[in-house]
Design an enzyme around this catalytic site. Structure first.
Site, mmCIF file in Angstrom:
data_model
loop_
_atom_site.group_PDB
_atom_site.id
_atom_site.type_symbol
_atom_site.label_atom_id
_atom_site.label_comp_id
_atom_site.label_asym_id
_atom_site.label_seq_id
_atom_site.Cartn_x
_atom_site.Cartn_y
_atom_site.Cartn_z
ATOM 1 C CG ASP A 40 80.193 9.853 -12.997
ATOM 2 O OD1 ASP A 40 79.377 9.845 -13.938
ATOM 3 O OD2 ASP A 40 80.758 8.830 -12.571
ATOM 4 C CG ASP A 86 77.213 3.111 -12.306
ATOM 5 O OD1 ASP A 86 77.771 2.637 -11.303
ATOM 6 O OD2 ASP A 86 76.527 2.415 -13.079
ATOM 7 C CE LYS A 143 79.787 12.671 -17.250
ATOM 8 N NZ LYS A 143 79.680 12.113 -15.875
ATOM 9 C CG ASP A 161 83.990 6.354 -11.864
ATOM 10 O OD1 ASP A 161 83.083 7.137 -12.241
ATOM 11 O OD2 ASP A 161 84.150 5.227 -12.355
#
Lengths: 257, 257
Positions: free
Chosen positions: A10, A12, A184, A209
């Site tokens: 991922d 950001d 996702k 995250d």
């Protein structure tokens, strides 16, 4: 600890945060490069092209990246549509250039009327009532309803503005139809990423995250996961989940390849 | 059969259908007039002013009507806000002239920024991303979230286009906040209609064609109901409801005052 042949990562909250650099993110990618471990950035963003995302990483975060290392929800949407529609099918798109470009590159015919085989909805900051109307009428007339991603918000300098999920909710309400969602935590983007890298599920780990997108995408697809506590999800939230990430680290520096 | 002192009456599907006249609708209103029974048209529409709605009835349906016989969700929203906000409070509105006019007439200060005490969302065919953004930021900053009505669609010559409910779903998704909804089947519009007519619940009957709005509004507020099978709801649908309308008729000609 299992050695993974490849990484889905991922962006950001994982490798940077908005305009803020994460030195641990850069070090993580540098280590992957040094060990020649293949990786693919897998992002729910549908508005930017892979070239734009790669340029942002290269220029603003000192992480030299090529467009083929970026897999956006726009690309995943195009890859998914290829599997369910005939070539050059007419589709109606609510979305920004990143999405339109990916769909045009896949050979689809972007229409402005309701006589289409599918309606694709992503984030579109030029949304208006006519676009919502055409999408609604087309879906009611039988077009498939595809959504790039359900992200409810876009983090901006003004605050959390509406995300693709808000526009999708509008069309879903007006049509009483549930869309197929690509990004996702849904499966199509993971299926597409595996195919693009020519990988098996056991080969790869999903790093992110956000439990509700990155980690659930792995869990839903039998792909191992690594949660890094550098963004959205907190220890308290993870304690309350019934299915845990495969691995958890405070920072990517704590992860051994 | 109980004699009701006053009537609350839905419009589209009950007294006419779009541009189509219902002779039984006109005859029903003529009978109420002849017997001097007071009535109020109670409509979820938030885009038109009472003067416009009355003019449509008078001109296009031969039912002479004055604006004070019309109670829209826009008026009900203004009446509700008066009970929860200080006079001249700053509010942000997503809506068309009918709603803005009602709120201005009630003394509210229509703002274009996020520093407001309430955000009001109704149908707005000039919707854009900036409006959705201001609404989202204002609600996230603590403004109350009020929705005129949840109608998912607007019947038009093109088909069923998105209704207020679609825009409300977008803001609800972006804010993760559930709005207070004013119109049928919710209570505020019924409370407002009773107050405006100075009536008790036992005095009145709610007449309409739509179980999910008109009839549930009565049921939810202990007001008797009359379902007329001239519009949305069908016999089959009513058979599957657990709480029935107080009365049912095929046409308003079958109803004895």
């Amino acid at each position: 600890m299992k050695k993974y042949k490849a990484y889905f990562i991922d962006l950001d909250g994982t490798i940077y945060r908005g305009k803020t650099k994460y030195p641990s993110g850069k070090r993580f990618i540098d280590r992957l490069k040094k060990e020649n471990i293949p990786y693919l950035f897998v992002t729910n963003n549908s508005t930017k092209s892979p070239a734009d995302v790669a340029a942002n990483l290269t220029t603003n975060h000192d992480i030299t990246t090529t467009p083929d290392q970026i897999y956006t929800s726009a690309l995943a949407t195009a890859d998914y549509l290829i599997t369910i529609l005939p070539p050059h099918a007419k589709i109606y798109v609510i979305g920004e250039p990143g999405l339109c470009e990916a769909l045009l590159n896949a050979g689809f015919n972007l229409s402005s009327d309701t006589d289409v085989q599918a309606v694709i909805v992503g984030l579109d900051r030029d949304i208006n009532y006519e676009k919502l109307t055409v999408a609604t009428l087309a879906i009611n007339a039988g077009a498939k309803f595809i959504a790039t991603n359900r992200d409810t918000n876009l983090p901006t300098e003004r605050g959390m503005t509406p995300g693709a999920g808000a526009l999708i909710a509008a069309v879903q309400t007006a049509t009483q139809t549930t869309p197929i969602v690509i990004a996702k935590p849904e499966s199509p983007i993971m299926t597409g990423a595996l195919k693009r890298m020519n990988l098996q599920k056991l080969d790869v780990i999903m790093v992110g995250d956000n439990y509700n997108t990155d980690i659930l995408a792995g869990i839903n697809n039998d792909i191992d996961t690594l949660l890094v506590y550098s963004g959205v999800s907190t220890h308290e939230q993870i304690q309350n989940t019934s299915v845990k990430p495969t691995h958890e680290v405070e920072t990517l520096d704590d992860w051994q390849l």
